[in-house]
Write a protein that holds these residues in place. Structure first.
Motif, PDB file in Angstrom:
ATOM      1  N   ASN A 165       0.855  -1.184   0.000  1.00  0.00           N
ATOM      2  CA  ASN A 165       0.000   0.000   0.000  1.00  0.00           C
ATOM      3  C   ASN A 165       0.889   1.231   0.000  1.00  0.00           C
ATOM      4  O   ASN A 165       2.117   1.146  -0.083  1.00  0.00           O
ATOM      5  CB  ASN A 165      -0.964  -0.025   1.192  1.00  0.00           C
ATOM      6  N   ARG A 166       0.303   2.370   0.143  1.00  0.00           N
ATOM      7  CA  ARG A 166       1.082   3.600  -0.011  1.00  0.00           C
ATOM      8  C   ARG A 166       2.099   3.796   1.101  1.00  0.00           C
ATOM      9  O   ARG A 166       2.949   4.655   1.039  1.00  0.00           O
ATOM     10  CB  ARG A 166       0.154   4.810  -0.108  1.00  0.00           C
ATOM     11  N   TYR A 167       1.978   3.010   2.156  1.00  0.00           N
ATOM     12  CA  TYR A 167       2.944   3.155   3.244  1.00  0.00           C
ATOM     13  C   TYR A 167       4.057   2.131   3.132  1.00  0.00           C
ATOM     14  O   TYR A 167       4.823   1.915   4.051  1.00  0.00           O
ATOM     15  CB  TYR A 167       2.248   3.024   4.600  1.00  0.00           C
ATOM     16  N   GLY A 168       4.103   1.457   2.012  1.00  0.00           N
ATOM     17  CA  GLY A 168       5.146   0.474   1.836  1.00  0.00           C
ATOM     18  C   GLY A 168       4.924  -0.750   2.697  1.00  0.00           C
ATOM     19  O   GLY A 168       5.851  -1.450   3.073  1.00  0.00           O
ATOM     20  N   GLN A 169       3.678  -0.999   2.966  1.00  0.00           N
ATOM     21  CA  GLN A 169       3.324  -2.042   3.908  1.00  0.00           C
ATOM     22  C   GLN A 169       2.775  -3.232   3.159  1.00  0.00           C
ATOM     23  O   GLN A 169       1.769  -3.118   2.485  1.00  0.00           O
ATOM     24  CB  GLN A 169       2.278  -1.460   4.861  1.00  0.00           C
TER      25      GLN A 169
ATOM     26  N   ARG B 151       0.437  -9.861  11.218  1.00  0.00           N
ATOM     27  CA  ARG B 151       0.439  -8.796  12.219  1.00  0.00           C
ATOM     28  C   ARG B 151      -0.172  -9.269  13.521  1.00  0.00           C
ATOM     29  O   ARG B 151       0.026  -8.668  14.555  1.00  0.00           O
ATOM     30  CB  ARG B 151      -0.343  -7.582  11.712  1.00  0.00           C
TER      31      ARG B 151
ATOM     32  N   PHE C 190       3.628  18.492  30.653  1.00  0.00           N
ATOM     33  CA  PHE C 190       3.402  19.134  29.368  1.00  0.00           C
ATOM     34  C   PHE C 190       2.722  20.485  29.531  1.00  0.00           C
ATOM     35  O   PHE C 190       2.438  21.161  28.562  1.00  0.00           O
ATOM     36  CB  PHE C 190       2.553  18.233  28.478  1.00  0.00           C
TER      37      PHE C 190
ATOM     38  N   LEU D  85       8.602  21.572  31.066  1.00  0.00           N
ATOM     39  CA  LEU D  85       8.646  21.344  29.624  1.00  0.00           C
ATOM     40  C   LEU D  85      10.039  21.596  29.072  1.00  0.00           C
ATOM     41  O   LEU D  85      10.541  20.825  28.246  1.00  0.00           O
ATOM     42  CB  LEU D  85       7.645  22.286  28.962  1.00  0.00           C
TER      43      LEU D  85
ATOM     44  N   GLU E 223      17.936  11.785  22.317  1.00  0.00           N
ATOM     45  CA  GLU E 223      17.882  11.651  20.868  1.00  0.00           C
ATOM     46  C   GLU E 223      19.287  11.582  20.276  1.00  0.00           C
ATOM     47  O   GLU E 223      19.569  10.758  19.410  1.00  0.00           O
ATOM     48  CB  GLU E 223      17.119  12.838  20.290  1.00  0.00           C
TER      49      GLU E 223
ATOM     50  N   GLU F 285       9.586  14.080  13.539  1.00  0.00           N
ATOM     51  CA  GLU F 285      10.328  15.300  13.845  1.00  0.00           C
ATOM     52  C   GLU F 285      11.322  15.029  14.957  1.00  0.00           C
ATOM     53  O   GLU F 285      11.252  14.016  15.637  1.00  0.00           O
ATOM     54  CB  GLU F 285       9.368  16.399  14.300  1.00  0.00           C
ATOM     55  N   GLU F 286      12.224  15.956  15.153  1.00  0.00           N
ATOM     56  CA  GLU F 286      13.075  15.888  16.332  1.00  0.00           C
ATOM     57  C   GLU F 286      12.160  15.809  17.551  1.00  0.00           C
ATOM     58  O   GLU F 286      11.103  16.428  17.595  1.00  0.00           O
ATOM     59  CB  GLU F 286      13.895  17.184  16.474  1.00  0.00           C
TER      60      GLU F 286
ATOM     61  N   LEU G  35       2.062  19.234  21.354  1.00  0.00           N
ATOM     62  CA  LEU G  35       2.099  19.177  22.808  1.00  0.00           C
ATOM     63  C   LEU G  35       0.753  18.740  23.376  1.00  0.00           C
ATOM     64  O   LEU G  35       0.693  17.922  24.292  1.00  0.00           O
ATOM     65  CB  LEU G  35       2.460  20.562  23.331  1.00  0.00           C
TER      66      LEU G  35
ATOM     67  N   SER H 242      14.042  11.008  14.156  1.00  0.00           N
ATOM     68  CA  SER H 242      14.112  12.135  13.236  1.00  0.00           C
ATOM     69  C   SER H 242      14.870  11.707  11.992  1.00  0.00           C
ATOM     70  O   SER H 242      15.436  10.617  11.922  1.00  0.00           O
ATOM     71  CB  SER H 242      14.815  13.308  13.906  1.00  0.00           C
TER      72      SER H 242
ATOM     73  N   GLU I  48       3.761  10.245   4.620  1.00  0.00           N
ATOM     74  CA  GLU I  48       3.542   8.958   3.977  1.00  0.00           C
ATOM     75  C   GLU I  48       4.863   8.427   3.420  1.00  0.00           C
ATOM     76  O   GLU I  48       5.690   9.188   2.947  1.00  0.00           O
ATOM     77  CB  GLU I  48       2.517   9.124   2.859  1.00  0.00           C
ATOM     78  N   GLY I  49       5.025   7.138   3.530  1.00  0.00           N
ATOM     79  CA  GLY I  49       6.231   6.535   3.001  1.00  0.00           C
ATOM     80  C   GLY I  49       7.435   6.658   3.919  1.00  0.00           C
ATOM     81  O   GLY I  49       8.536   6.275   3.563  1.00  0.00           O
TER      82      GLY I  49
ATOM     83  N   ALA J 179       7.288   2.638   8.320  1.00  0.00           N
ATOM     84  CA  ALA J 179       7.298   1.299   7.718  1.00  0.00           C
ATOM     85  C   ALA J 179       7.864   0.283   8.699  1.00  0.00           C
ATOM     86  O   ALA J 179       7.347  -0.828   8.831  1.00  0.00           O
ATOM     87  CB  ALA J 179       8.112   1.320   6.430  1.00  0.00           C
TER      88      ALA J 179
ATOM     89  N   GLN K 155      -3.979  10.512   9.778  1.00  0.00           N
ATOM     90  CA  GLN K 155      -3.564   9.963   8.518  1.00  0.00           C
ATOM     91  C   GLN K 155      -4.589   8.954   8.041  1.00  0.00           C
ATOM     92  O   GLN K 155      -5.048   8.147   8.819  1.00  0.00           O
ATOM     93  CB  GLN K 155      -2.224   9.268   8.684  1.00  0.00           C
ATOM     94  N   PRO K 156      -4.922   9.012   6.770  1.00  0.00           N
ATOM     95  CA  PRO K 156      -5.828   7.982   6.272  1.00  0.00           C
ATOM     96  C   PRO K 156      -5.125   6.658   6.415  1.00  0.00           C
ATOM     97  O   PRO K 156      -3.920   6.567   6.241  1.00  0.00           O
ATOM     98  CB  PRO K 156      -6.004   8.365   4.808  1.00  0.00           C
ATOM     99  N   MET K 157      -5.864   5.644   6.759  1.00  0.00           N
ATOM    100  CA  MET K 157      -5.205   4.375   7.059  1.00  0.00           C
ATOM    101  C   MET K 157      -6.230   3.287   6.938  1.00  0.00           C
ATOM    102  O   MET K 157      -7.337   3.405   7.428  1.00  0.00           O
ATOM    103  CB  MET K 157      -4.684   4.426   8.502  1.00  0.00           C
TER     104      MET K 157
ATOM    105  N   THR L 149      -5.214  -0.413   7.241  1.00  0.00           N
ATOM    106  CA  THR L 149      -4.387  -1.597   7.302  1.00  0.00           C
ATOM    107  C   THR L 149      -4.871  -2.444   8.470  1.00  0.00           C
ATOM    108  O   THR L 149      -5.084  -1.917   9.557  1.00  0.00           O
ATOM    109  CB  THR L 149      -2.917  -1.205   7.530  1.00  0.00           C
TER     110      THR L 149
ATOM    111  N   VAL M 193      -4.241  -1.941  12.353  1.00  0.00           N
ATOM    112  CA  VAL M 193      -3.848  -0.558  12.589  1.00  0.00           C
ATOM    113  C   VAL M 193      -5.099   0.315  12.708  1.00  0.00           C
ATOM    114  O   VAL M 193      -5.877   0.420  11.768  1.00  0.00           O
ATOM    115  CB  VAL M 193      -2.957  -0.027  11.449  1.00  0.00           C
TER     116      VAL M 193
ATOM    117  N   ARG N 239      -2.686  18.220   3.072  1.00  0.00           N
ATOM    118  CA  ARG N 239      -3.439  17.928   1.854  1.00  0.00           C
ATOM    119  C   ARG N 239      -4.933  18.096   2.093  1.00  0.00           C
ATOM    120  O   ARG N 239      -5.644  18.730   1.314  1.00  0.00           O
ATOM    121  CB  ARG N 239      -3.145  16.489   1.433  1.00  0.00           C
TER     122      ARG N 239
END
Lengths: 375, 375
Positions: A3-7, A14, A92, A98, A109, B86-87, B98, B121, B145-146, B151, B165-167, B169, B172, B228
DNA sequence: TACGTGTGCTGAACCGTTACGGTCAGGGGA
DNA sequence: TCCCCTGACCGTAACGGTTCAGCACACGTA
């Protein structure tokens, strides 16, 4: 069928875990070692065999070595545990916490370590979460002395770093800031402005809920070291100018919110209309005090000087006179102390500096005959 | 020799792990099962024996069952993994993230589960952190995505919840908000105010750094579903009023900061001085746009209407017209979907509502002949 | 011919625990 | 007396890996 997530997994793979390293090895007719090496030490086997292993892994839906089993064998979890006694969501919401968290996360990280937030609020009577945490070490933040979760952490044979707390236990490092010196510098600032009748708004000193004026005994019995130190710093500074600490009213609040700060400042000034300055032991409380002043129509700093502690962005923006502490650096240092430890034996202690930020909320004390009752 | 933290350990016991459940059992002459039961099922042995076991444990410095070994055996880690691409520190700086984090932490805390922040990240080329995470499930937040880390998460045979996110699977679940509907409602609001010449400032659409005007193709190729959808919602709304989307300039920024928002709005308006409204796809960007307007001396909403998305506290305080999304609830729902799952088979999807917050930054469109060049 | 040397792979030990399916003694009911 | 039940405890077999000391074999080298 990706699928689009490479899954490309089917449902069954699963849901059940069909394949293990051993089953994969059996399937291929090689030893488990070889399969293990295919993942962990590619140089130990030929390219052909390695691709054959990985290929078979994909075909059989083997997700790679199980992290828990690996942790058991290698004795490392690649994660750092963070203990806060407050509700996790507090971390948070409170700006200083924070910042600490951000710095700590950064350090983790950089080292490729995860950061595990451990649920340990007062609601959790059992220490299960601490006992269950799969981590390589602990960072303990802002926990009262004698806290049972903290004790449980110390029980675990893992390196530990405490923040903002005096500490001298083997195997336990410490990071803190010069709370006492910072508050002392603030005292000097206020004294130089002519303030002598000063009141204090402080955060929770003990675990039990209490809101009101604090006597000396309660101050000494405070289980939150940070608060104790800040009060002590102010006391030291005032003492040099001959201001008797017994004459300095201290108003405590259990909650750490602007509302609490506002109500505390209000109560303080209604009891002590002679005060010319309200020193708050945190910026959040100070912002509350400022809000109260605004509501009552008092000029700051004309009628009243207000100061904070922490140097959170909101406070700096509001022009608060405060003591800035490097919260992010504190978090980062905590992480580094934990992660960079060599074969060290004696505990290390890092003390970060604080800095007076002179804002627009502190000014010369108003003349002695003007009391708040007369404002 | 307890210190003030109730800690009575000697150094050696903190440094080595001398005792195991087995050694303790041997010492006592009982079976390992019994020692295990002393900790996990007190009802399975007599009180005397239990105290004897715990007593010996204390004496030998046995810290209780090893969490990793237990995890291996029980196949559960009592922790939830959070993947953000993200970081990590981004999560602590971005208000919407947050809020999500706070809600998620709350859900975990209620369930007595830890929350593991996974370093993933772009700097981390390898997926080791994902493979190594000892967790019972994953929450995936705001990932393009991707994304390879994502993955890797899907590879692990663990329940997973994705946010925003549309999903579809198996295994999931998904939680999201009605981004599209929200933006559409905003479009209606602006149309009702007479706006027809509308520009957009949006967040990163792809992973590669890019700042500038976006063509339709790039919009469609956006890998961040949220962006999007928001653009699509606006397009839908405007289309009904006959506004051709091809005439709507869209300015993208890679960084998600107020500065970026200000610069984007500036660039947008210098290219398109005819615009009467700038729609930002996030509040942070919108706050930047507001700042720019203030700097340039443009009246909001007299000269220019500015809108945001998210409903973060700062924006509400600033009176921004925006779409509020329930970020905390989204986080909490993500946690609950993960933790409350029964023997469910088909994926669940929860869509939370959004709400138009009419602030003071949107007003009637200025007349068509006044362009920004003439302001 | 004998002797290292390096490559590629294996066998077995070990990591520390819990699940599972027992055993065994003593007591109570019929 | 017999039988079953209950409470208290135990032995074995995983759980899924990593690691280390080899070992076989091919390949140069003296």
């Amino acid at each position: 069928m990706l699928n689009r997530y490479g899954q490309g997994m089917t449902r069954s793979s699963r849901v059940r875990r069909p394949a293990t390293l051993a089953s994969l090895a059996a399937e291929l007719g090689v030893s488990r070692t070889t399969v293990s090496n295919a993942y962990n030490r590619p140089d130990q086997l030929s390219v052909q065999l390695r691709t054959r292993v990985l290929e078979a892994a994909r075909r059989l839906g083997y997700p790679g070595p199980d992290p828990v089993a690996r942790s058991l064998r290698t004795r490392r979890a690649r994660a750092v545990g963070l203990l806060l006694t407050e509700e996790l969501s507090f971390a948070f919401r409170d700006p200083a916490a924070l910042g600490f968290l951000e710095g700590l996360a950064q350090a983790c990280e950089s080292a490729g370590q995860g950061l595990l937030l451990i649920p340990a609020s007062a609601r959790h009577a059992d220490m299960a979460a601490v006992h269950q945490a799969s981590v390589d070490g602990f960072v303990v933040y802002s926990v009262p002395e004698g806290d049972p979760h903290f004790a449980a952490v110390l029980q675990r044979p893992l390196p530990t770093v405490v923040a903002d707390q005096p500490m001298n236990t083997p195997g336990v490092d410490r990071v803190g800031v010069d709370d006492r010196g910072g508050m002392r510098a603030l005292a000097d600032h206020l004294l130089a402005l002519g303030h002598r009748r000063i009141g204090v708004v402080c955060m929770r000193l003990r675990n039990s809920r209490f809101d009101g004026l604090v006597d000396i005994e309660r101050q000494h019995g405070a289980v939150f070291a940070v608060q104790r130190e800040r009060l002590a710093g102010l006391r030291d500074g005032l003492a040099e100018a001959g201001v008797d600490w017994a004459d300095v009213p201290v108003m405590e609040r259990f909650e750490h919110t602007e509302e609490a700060g506002a109500s505390a400042a209000g109560e303080l000034l209604s009891h002590h209309p002679e005060l010319t300055a309200v020193v708050c032991t945190s910026d959040v409380l100070a912002l509350g005090a400022l809000r109260l002043a605004a509501e009552r129509g008092w000029a700051v700093p004309g009628d009243l000087t207000v100061t904070g502690f922490d140097g959170i962005p909101e406070a700096i923006r509001a022009g608060l006179t405060t003591i800035r502490q490097p919260v992010r650096a504190k978090g980062r240092t905590a992480g580094e102390l934990l992660l960079d430890r060599g074969e060290r034996t004696e505990p290390r202690s890092v003390e970060l500096p604080t800095e007076l930020v002179t804002g627009s909320t502190s000014g010369p004390a108003r003349s002695a005959d003007r009391w708040f009752s007369g404002l």
